[in-house]
Design an enzyme around this catalytic site. Sequence first.
Site, PDB file in Angstrom:
ATOM      1  N   GLU A  28     -69.589  23.328  52.102  1.00 57.72           N
ATOM      2  CA  GLU A  28     -69.321  23.400  50.657  1.00 57.72           C
ATOM      3  C   GLU A  28     -70.641  23.407  49.897  1.00 57.72           C
ATOM      4  O   GLU A  28     -71.495  22.559  50.136  1.00 57.72           O
ATOM      5  CB  GLU A  28     -68.475  22.180  50.241  1.00 57.72           C
ATOM      6  N   GLU A  60     -62.110  20.944  54.987  1.00 58.60           N
ATOM      7  CA  GLU A  60     -62.983  20.419  56.043  1.00 58.60           C
ATOM      8  C   GLU A  60     -62.505  20.739  57.452  1.00 58.60           C
ATOM      9  O   GLU A  60     -63.317  20.907  58.360  1.00 58.60           O
ATOM     10  CB  GLU A  60     -63.184  18.916  55.863  1.00 58.60           C
ATOM     11  N   PHE A  83     -69.493  14.352  53.004  1.00 58.73           N
ATOM     12  CA  PHE A  83     -69.547  12.903  53.220  1.00 58.73           C
ATOM     13  C   PHE A  83     -68.789  12.576  54.499  1.00 58.73           C
ATOM     14  O   PHE A  83     -67.737  13.160  54.760  1.00 58.73           O
ATOM     15  CB  PHE A  83     -68.915  12.151  52.036  1.00 58.73           C
ATOM     16  N   ASP A  85     -66.987  10.280  55.128  1.00 55.70           N
ATOM     17  CA  ASP A  85     -65.633   9.812  54.788  1.00 55.70           C
ATOM     18  C   ASP A  85     -64.598  10.938  54.958  1.00 55.70           C
ATOM     19  O   ASP A  85     -63.427  10.681  55.213  1.00 55.70           O
ATOM     20  CB  ASP A  85     -65.593   9.323  53.343  1.00 55.70           C
ATOM     21  N   HIS A 129     -66.693   7.515  49.524  1.00 60.52           N
ATOM     22  CA  HIS A 129     -67.922   8.318  49.623  1.00 60.52           C
ATOM     23  C   HIS A 129     -69.103   7.493  50.142  1.00 60.52           C
ATOM     24  O   HIS A 129     -70.245   7.897  49.973  1.00 60.52           O
ATOM     25  CB  HIS A 129     -68.326   8.868  48.241  1.00 60.52           C
TER      26      HIS A 129
END
Lengths: 325, 286
Positions: A28, A60, A83, A85, A129
Amino acid sequence: MKMSIREAINLTLHEEMARDSRVIVMGEDVASGQGGVYGITAGLPEKFGVARVIDTPITESAIVGAAGGAALTGLRPVAELMFVDFLGVCLDQLLNQIAKFRYMFGGQARTPVVIRTMIGAGEGTGPQHSQILYPMLAAIPGIKVVAPSNAADAKGLLAEAIRQDDPVVFCEHKALYMTECDVPEGDYVIPFGRARTVVEGSDITLCGLSRMAVLAAEAAAQLAADGISAEVIDPRTLSPLDEQGILDSVAKTGRLVVVDESNPLCSMASEIAAAVAEFGFDYLDAPIQRVTAPHTPVPATPCLEKEYVPSVSDIVEAAKKALDY
Amino acid sequence: MYRNQEAIAVGACLDMTSDDYIASTHRGHGHCIAKGCELEGMMLELACKEDGLCNGKGGSMHIADMSKGMLGANAIVGGGPPIAAGAALTAKTLGTGGVSMAFIGDGASDQGTVAEALNLAVVLELPMIFMYENNFYAEFTRNPKPEGRIAERAGSFGMPSVVVDGSDFFAVHRACREAIERGRSGGGPTAIEAVSARYYGHFEGDPQAYRDEAELREQREAGDPLPRFLADERASVLDAARVADIDAEIFAELDRTVELALAAADPTPDKLYTDVYVSYEGRAMQ
């Protein structure tokens, strides 16, 4: 040459893309804007073109899965999972696909993919995050996990990650991006599984991972003021883990504090403590101390986040506890 | 397991070479054969033997053959399409002219990974084919979507999509040939929904009590692609004697390979530890 981790990663991506045309970068915002929030991929699309520096949708599973499929068929993708996460939405592609290709296909497959991802608290980015999550990744057979704590290591380890043939998750601590150090010029590659001695010492070993290696070095400086000689070790790669390097240090000092920003259960601190207890019991003059984040999510508010992240004084306190035993 | 869907894999893979890729599904054996995997290596793998395609470590649900561009059956429903998209990205980036096909069941068609792969394929204009096999059942549950809905959904992402009779070899082949040519010539992805009720259940020995008996009988008969293939004048070069010869040849090869597989050696215990990584320096792998 002095540069920040952010600059070192950017430079290494430039060098590796120039070195090998099979290296692509995808994720991204990697080609648009200024090379992502931190400018990590800045300049790459202008130099190598958008066919090799590929902006993707915010999906993702497709990013990680396609990077894996591309690696399986001959490219060397460096994919960005913005991230760590976000593993929550794409873990299958890493856990059940990429990590297992080689084994479940009987050694037919090579999957030279690097997943670059931001980890860590300290920027007020809150519960989704700011996590570390690398212990979860290190527990998966078939992938390697790397977490550099300075710019030189970032360069050498990223070059190795891109050039070797296994899947690697490359964990970049967002609160370290601007920290600077001297970085060797030209070809610089660091093999995985070799810890770095950050500070030499003889009274106690402080083993710190990722940003915690930097804090451990600050703690060592404070301890030095009290006449205590602390050795600081940064494992740099979590899988493979240089247990011998840590054991060698503990053999010298007899005491160990492991500093890990992970949540405590099944953390890297637990793993390292267990390894030293199992293989280095005779070296120990005091119980191993673990300094970790608590068993809570990462809070957004700076006053609580400060409590969450292990601090230099936490490390000093743990060291003194081990020394006073 | 693949019975009555043979026309789909055969029609889909006929115009592909080993430089084209497929990512397969939970029901991947037919895809393997159609993509050119050797029966011997396959059978040994199904029996989890040392000399199987995957040294017995993949087994039925993860069978793969990189040398044939067969990127693996997949025990995760919907796991394959992102991987196939990556293979298509390789073909596009290296300019090989290759294409990549993801086989997707009607059950998998609902997975988010499939939607993500559809979107990525459109955005990156990948040489990719989404080969849906609508066999009416997702595990034990009847798929309530009307025929054509899956293709319609894929088409809404912005790619050509078509519905074909999955037991009509010629229809499948025509659609796939067009999709493959589109991919090779830079025209981007295509979705094909091939409809053909599955003959067997979700697993070997599944009694399929959830299917209506009369309907199952009718679907089994109507869905057999072979009589339809042989009745077509385009197959008239095959006379009855030649068909019988081919059948005999296939049965003999199946018998031979099954026998070989059952007698073959199991992997030795040390193989537990091999091929986790290409290289790894650490106690975890010692």
